[in-house]
Design an enzyme around this catalytic site. Structure first.
Site, PDB file in Angstrom:
ATOM      1  CG  HIS A  11      -1.781  -1.312   1.189  1.00  0.00           C
ATOM      2  ND1 HIS A  11      -2.850  -1.534   0.356  1.00  0.00           N
ATOM      3  CD2 HIS A  11      -1.631  -2.457   1.916  1.00  0.00           C
ATOM      4  CE1 HIS A  11      -3.339  -2.751   0.569  1.00  0.00           C
ATOM      5  NE2 HIS A  11      -2.605  -3.333   1.512  1.00  0.00           N
ATOM      6  CG  HIS A  78       0.552  -6.712   1.963  1.00  0.00           C
ATOM      7  ND1 HIS A  78      -0.365  -5.864   1.381  1.00  0.00           N
ATOM      8  CD2 HIS A  78       1.501  -6.930   1.013  1.00  0.00           C
ATOM      9  CE1 HIS A  78       0.004  -5.587   0.147  1.00  0.00           C
ATOM     10  NE2 HIS A  78       1.142  -6.227  -0.102  1.00  0.00           N
ATOM     11  CD  GLU A 143      -1.992 -10.429   3.919  1.00  0.00           C
ATOM     12  OE1 GLU A 143      -1.831  -9.496   4.736  1.00  0.00           O
ATOM     13  OE2 GLU A 143      -2.755 -10.349   2.943  1.00  0.00           O
TER      14      GLU A 143
END
Length: 255
Positions: A11, A78, A143
């Site tokens: 992001h 992430h 993640e």
């Protein structure tokens, strides 16, 4: 030639990623990505970044950057999220398919993070993700815990340096690079020192077969076999006790 690793902080910019109580995924991923990159550079890898500041690029742009740079591996970091807070916790890694060195690297990263304290949710196939589908090199998306899990956030904040080290070691383990990542104030447990490298290799293999994370490094004419890197003396002492119970003569070494 050293390996080139493209690190991607998930992001960024106008895309904050997942949100929870004012916490933004893009901030956590950038801080962690930069920390991992510093450790990998210390071990001699060439490290490139999709971003080092709070800017936005699409997943497609990031994949193209990695392809154009000719990176050997692509690691995207992430934070996970769930529909309801404090429902799930743990780390998982995503790959295009479960094959080859990318799967091995994903499993190694997960195992290192599990040792930090995270629940290991395994490796999942995600062939539809652009960041995994468009990259031409082995790619892993990590993640790193659920951002809307208070448990995972506490682990993230209280063990930040250990988490960065775990990801770096998972990558290096896969590349079968000798030596350890070292951080200031860290400790390792030496299990042997030899002038003949064959003896060191034999001891390292023996330890690995017993699931001790042994590595060999060369220093001042000696081949040293060490086990793990620990941020505190107590943790190093705990590993030393395990090795002594297994019949090895050891010494704790400060990094």
């Amino acid at each position: 030639m050293p390996y080139t690793i493209m690190l991607d902080a998930g992001h960024g910019g106008r895309d904050p990623g997942a949100l929870y109580n004012g916490r933004q995924e893009k901030d956590d991923t950038l801080a962690l990505t930069l920390a991992v990159g510093e450790l990998l550079q210390e071990r001699g890898l060439d490290v490139l970044y999709t971003r080092t500041t709070d800017v936005y690029e699409s997943p497609y742009q990031k994949a193209m950057e990695a392809n154009q740079a000719g990176a050997d591996f692509f690691i995207s970091i992430h934070r996970n999220s769930s529909p309801e807070p404090n429902t799930y916790s743990g780390v998982e890694s995503l790959v295009y398919d479960k094959s080859g060195i990318k799967l091995e690297m994903a499993e190694n990263i997960n195992e290192q993070l599990e040792a930090v304290g995270f629940t290991n949710l395994g490796v999942k196939e995600r062939p539809g993700l652009v960041i995994l589908r468009r990259t031409r090199m082995p790619a892993v998306l990590v993640e790193l815990g659920f951002i809307n899990s208070d448990t995972d956030n506490m682990l993230f904040d209280n063990n930040f340096n250990d988490i960065a080290l775990a990801i770096a070691e998972g990558i290096l383990d896969t590349l079968q690079m000798t030596g350890e990542v070292s951080v200031p104030g860290s400790y390792t447990v030496q299990a042997g020192a030899f002038r003949n490298g064959a003896y060191a290799d034999r001891l390292q293999q023996e330890l690995l077969e017993q699931d001790f994370p042994a590595v060999t490094s060369q220093d001042n004419g000696l081949y040293r076999v060490t086990v793990g890197t620990y941020p505190t003396l107590d943790e190093a002492a705990a590993m030393e006790r395990k090795l002594k119970r297994a019949g090895y003569q050891t010494v704790i070494v400060s990094g």
